[in-house]
Design a protein around this motif. Structure first.
Motif, PDB file in Angstrom:
ATOM      1  N   GLN A 174     -28.587   7.063  21.041  1.00  8.46           N
ATOM      2  CA  GLN A 174     -27.759   7.452  19.885  1.00  8.46           C
ATOM      3  C   GLN A 174     -27.874   8.941  19.596  1.00  8.46           C
ATOM      4  N   GLU A 175     -29.089   9.454  19.718  1.00 12.95           N
ATOM      5  CA  GLU A 175     -29.317  10.866  19.413  1.00 12.95           C
ATOM      6  C   GLU A 175     -28.688  11.769  20.468  1.00 12.95           C
ATOM      7  N   ARG A 176     -28.706  11.334  21.708  1.00 14.31           N
ATOM      8  CA  ARG A 176     -28.145  12.160  22.777  1.00 14.31           C
ATOM      9  C   ARG A 176     -26.632  12.026  22.897  1.00 14.31           C
ATOM     10  N   TYR A 177     -26.117  10.822  22.601  1.00 12.46           N
ATOM     11  CA  TYR A 177     -24.695  10.557  22.809  1.00 12.46           C
ATOM     12  C   TYR A 177     -24.103   9.854  21.589  1.00 12.46           C
ATOM     13  N   PRO A 178     -23.905  10.587  20.505  1.00 13.44           N
ATOM     14  CA  PRO A 178     -23.362   9.985  19.287  1.00 13.44           C
ATOM     15  C   PRO A 178     -21.864   9.683  19.421  1.00 13.44           C
ATOM     16  N   THR A 179     -21.371   8.823  18.549  1.00 14.65           N
ATOM     17  CA  THR A 179     -19.951   8.494  18.502  1.00 14.65           C
ATOM     18  C   THR A 179     -19.405   8.720  17.102  1.00 14.65           C
ATOM     19  N   LYS A 180     -18.104   8.967  17.014  1.00  9.33           N
ATOM     20  CA  LYS A 180     -17.430   9.047  15.720  1.00  9.33           C
ATOM     21  C   LYS A 180     -17.028   7.653  15.230  1.00  9.33           C
ATOM     22  N   GLY A 181     -17.138   6.664  16.109  1.00 11.77           N
ATOM     23  CA  GLY A 181     -16.691   5.318  15.774  1.00 11.77           C
ATOM     24  C   GLY A 181     -17.784   4.438  15.210  1.00 11.77           C
ATOM     25  N   PHE A 182     -17.530   3.140  15.169  1.00 13.44           N
ATOM     26  CA  PHE A 182     -18.512   2.173  14.682  1.00 13.44           C
ATOM     27  C   PHE A 182     -19.584   1.944  15.747  1.00 13.44           C
ATOM     28  N   THR A 183     -20.742   1.477  15.334  1.00 11.23           N
ATOM     29  CA  THR A 183     -21.866   1.339  16.260  1.00 11.23           C
ATOM     30  C   THR A 183     -22.504  -0.040  16.181  1.00 11.23           C
ATOM     31  N   CYS A 184     -23.257  -0.337  17.223  1.00 11.56           N
ATOM     32  CA  CYS A 184     -24.008  -1.590  17.300  1.00 11.56           C
ATOM     33  C   CYS A 184     -25.223  -1.346  18.186  1.00 11.56           C
ATOM     34  N   ILE A 185     -26.322  -2.001  17.867  1.00 11.03           N
ATOM     35  CA  ILE A 185     -27.522  -1.946  18.707  1.00 11.03           C
ATOM     36  C   ILE A 185     -27.740  -3.339  19.295  1.00 11.03           C
ATOM     37  N   ALA A 186     -27.652  -3.458  20.613  1.00  7.06           N
ATOM     38  CA  ALA A 186     -27.837  -4.762  21.253  1.00  7.06           C
ATOM     39  C   ALA A 186     -28.143  -4.558  22.727  1.00  7.06           C
ATOM     40  N   SER A 187     -29.321  -4.954  23.142  1.00  7.34           N
ATOM     41  CA  SER A 187     -29.702  -4.890  24.546  1.00  7.34           C
ATOM     42  C   SER A 187     -28.936  -5.940  25.342  1.00  7.34           C
ATOM     43  N   ASN A 188     -28.901  -5.755  26.672  1.00  5.55           N
ATOM     44  CA  ASN A 188     -28.271  -6.741  27.550  1.00  5.55           C
ATOM     45  C   ASN A 188     -29.192  -7.901  27.903  1.00  5.55           C
ATOM     46  N   VAL A 189     -30.390  -7.889  27.368  1.00  3.95           N
ATOM     47  CA  VAL A 189     -31.367  -8.925  27.699  1.00  3.95           C
ATOM     48  C   VAL A 189     -30.976 -10.250  27.048  1.00  3.95           C
ATOM     49  N   GLU A 190     -31.398 -11.357  27.680  1.00  4.22           N
ATOM     50  CA  GLU A 190     -31.158 -12.696  27.130  1.00  4.22           C
ATOM     51  C   GLU A 190     -32.515 -13.392  26.998  1.00  4.22           C
ATOM     52  N   ILE A 191     -33.027 -13.481  25.774  1.00  7.36           N
ATOM     53  CA  ILE A 191     -34.310 -14.137  25.512  1.00  7.36           C
ATOM     54  C   ILE A 191     -34.059 -15.375  24.650  1.00  7.36           C
ATOM     55  N   ASN A 192     -34.328 -16.535  25.198  1.00  5.20           N
ATOM     56  CA  ASN A 192     -34.075 -17.781  24.467  1.00  5.20           C
ATOM     57  C   ASN A 192     -35.333 -18.369  23.847  1.00  5.20           C
ATOM     58  N   GLU A 193     -36.484 -18.000  24.387  1.00  8.02           N
ATOM     59  CA  GLU A 193     -37.743 -18.494  23.834  1.00  8.02           C
ATOM     60  C   GLU A 193     -38.847 -17.487  24.108  1.00  8.02           C
ATOM     61  N   LEU A 194     -39.898 -17.583  23.303  1.00  8.40           N
ATOM     62  CA  LEU A 194     -41.026 -16.669  23.438  1.00  8.40           C
ATOM     63  C   LEU A 194     -42.226 -17.368  24.055  1.00  8.40           C
ATOM     64  N   GLY A 195     -43.023 -16.604  24.781  1.00  8.40           N
ATOM     65  CA  GLY A 195     -44.245 -17.143  25.349  1.00  8.40           C
ATOM     66  C   GLY A 195     -45.380 -17.079  24.339  1.00  8.40           C
ATOM     67  N   ARG A 196     -46.592 -17.102  24.845  1.00 10.55           N
ATOM     68  CA  ARG A 196     -47.781 -17.122  23.981  1.00 10.55           C
ATOM     69  C   ARG A 196     -48.491 -15.774  24.040  1.00 10.55           C
ATOM     70  N   CYS A 197     -49.225 -15.470  22.995  1.00 11.49           N
ATOM     71  CA  CYS A 197     -50.092 -14.292  23.024  1.00 11.49           C
ATOM     72  C   CYS A 197     -51.252 -14.542  23.981  1.00 11.49           C
ATOM     73  N   ARG A 198     -51.645 -13.525  24.697  1.00 14.99           N
ATOM     74  CA  ARG A 198     -52.684 -13.671  25.728  1.00 14.99           C
ATOM     75  C   ARG A 198     -54.069 -13.358  25.166  1.00 14.99           C
ATOM     76  N   GLU A 199     -55.050 -14.092  25.639  1.00 13.38           N
ATOM     77  CA  GLU A 199     -56.449 -13.783  25.355  1.00 13.38           C
ATOM     78  C   GLU A 199     -57.054 -13.108  26.569  1.00 13.38           C
ATOM     79  N   TYR A 200     -57.822 -12.081  26.327  1.00 16.82           N
ATOM     80  CA  TYR A 200     -58.414 -11.318  27.419  1.00 16.82           C
ATOM     81  C   TYR A 200     -59.579 -12.084  28.051  1.00 16.82           C
ATOM     82  N   SER A 201     -59.670 -11.994  29.359  1.00 17.50           N
ATOM     83  CA  SER A 201     -60.843 -12.528  30.059  1.00 17.50           C
ATOM     84  C   SER A 201     -61.112 -11.661  31.282  1.00 17.50           C
ATOM     85  N   GLN A 202     -62.360 -11.465  31.575  1.00 18.94           N
ATOM     86  CA  GLN A 202     -62.721 -10.684  32.754  1.00 18.94           C
ATOM     87  C   GLN A 202     -62.416 -11.494  34.011  1.00 18.94           C
ATOM     88  N   LYS A 203     -61.857 -10.829  35.003  1.00 23.31           N
ATOM     89  CA  LYS A 203     -61.477 -11.504  36.240  1.00 23.31           C
ATOM     90  C   LYS A 203     -61.912 -10.672  37.439  1.00 23.31           C
TER      91      LYS A 203
END
Length: 379
Positions: A174-203
């Motif tokens: 947005q800062e590098r390439y502004p527009t005079k028109g309307f705007t939207c923020i939306a990535s092209n990613v498709e995330i339908n569910e979330l995983g779990r937080c990880r616990e650290y372990s030495q390996k």
């Protein structure tokens, strides 16, 4: 019937009347447009199917409401600078039949299309997905340095005078390439569910993943291999590195006693997420990015990430897990630190899950539909 043209520089594979994408575009990628418009025509680069092409590995992107209009590569010097008026006339004949345009930029065909749209008063919006300035810096050649000013100015003008712009980043593009028109923020990613937080372990063995085209000079593979030279001297454990994606330019046979590299090729979504879920770290050492979906997908699985400061990457993760692009020593140190620090490892996992919540498909879909409805309202 409202007809939309989608314009990009993506190179499709043509087989008869059908178009196939060797990348991530598929028929479902165009659902967002077909929810608003009645028909979509893709105007893009192409090549004819060769004997080495296996259609089963490509994504077919044509159906009854989608067709394909071949257009020559406008990044070639002769087409871009010598024959530009010829191709502008040809593209005008194509575009005059459409009610609106979606131009995914950076795109030389898209830049030309925006000039025509302004002349013919056809409303158009831009999907701003990357920074061409960073891309030219990544090539680091005389040609790219000369071309940089031209492509950046074309990009700025195209976005500035658009009816609206959808950005994949929150701030950077947005800062590098502004527009005079309307705007939207939306990535092209498709995330339908979330995983779990990880616990650290030495390996004794830690698994690291990077997903990207192995023929791309923008994904930071050269920096990664230099970082591995530093890492191998410092490790008290082993690393299993998986470089996922098509291509062969950066496939290298590395012979370290404590680092093994695997090249599994292109993975389907299920196999990719299985790999992410069984891994300990995701890295993205790119020298040019918008907001890479591969990183967000890894974050959505609770996977700690170490990324460069290219494009919108610093918007995603804590600054302590960001290294300067083109800095192999910093990349090596960040990798070593997060794999040996319980606090940093678990902090990164928690933070990544929280950030990934912003990219859930149901939320992004609503934003996108509102954006494209505004475009249709201008027709």
């Amino acid at each position: 019937m409202k007809k939309l043209a989608f314009i990009h520089d993506h190179e499709f594979v043509i087989n008869g009347k059908d178009a196939y994408s060797p990348g991530k575009l598929s028929t479902s990628s165009f659902d967002r447009y077909l929810s608003i418009f009645d028909h979509v025509t893709i105007v893009s680069r192409y090549r004819l199917k060769a004997n080495g092409d296996t259609l089963a590995t490509l994504n077919k992107v044509t159906d009854s409401r989608i067709d394909f209009q071949r257009f020559e590569n406008q990044s070639k010097f002769i087409n871009r600078f010598v024959l530009r008026s010829k191709y502008k006339k040809k593209l005008r004949e194509i575009l005059k039949h459409f009610d609106a345009l979606v131009i995914r930029v950076p795109s030389e065909i898209g830049f030309l299309a925006s000039e025509i749209a302004l002349e013919l008063k056809i409303p158009y919006v831009c999907e701003v997905v990357a920074c061409p300035s960073d891309a030219m810096d990544g090539f680091n050649s005389i040609k790219s340095r000369l071309y940089k000013k031209i492509i950046v100015q074309s990009m700025k003008k195209t976005v500035l005078f658009s009816s609206g712009a959808l950005y994949v980043t929150r701030y950077f593009l947005q800062e590098r390439y502004p527009t005079k028109g309307f705007t939207c923020i939306a990535s092209n990613v498709e995330i339908n569910e979330l995983g779990r937080c990880r616990e650290y372990s030495q390996k004794s063995v830690y698994r690291i993943v990077l997903t990207g085209n192995l023929d791309s000079f923008h994904k930071g593979y050269d920096i990664l291999f230099l970082a591995l030279e530093e890492l191998t001297k410092k490790l008290s454990f082993n690393i299993e590195l998986h470089l996922v994606g098509k291509g062969s330019i950066f496939k290298r046979a590395i012979n370290y006693t404590n680092i093994n590299i695997h090249y599994p090729g292109v993975l389907g979504r299920t196999d990719l997420f299985d790999l992410l879920d069984s891994s300990d770290l995701y890295i993205q050492p790119s020298n040019q990015e918008g907001l890479p979906r591969a990183t967000i997908e890894a974050m959505s699985r609770g996977l700690p990430c170490v990324v460069s400061d290219a494009g919108g990457l610093p918007e995603l993760v804590d600054p302590k897990f960001v290294h300067p692009k083109n800095s192999p020593n910093e990349l090596a140190n960040k990798i070593l630190n997060i794999l040996t620090s319980k606090g940093d490892f678990e902090l990164a996992s928690i933070n990544n899950i929280e950030v990934a919540k912003q990219f859930l498909t149901k939320d992004l879909r609503a934003r996108r539909l509102d954006f494209y409805q505004k475009l249709r309202d201008l027709c």
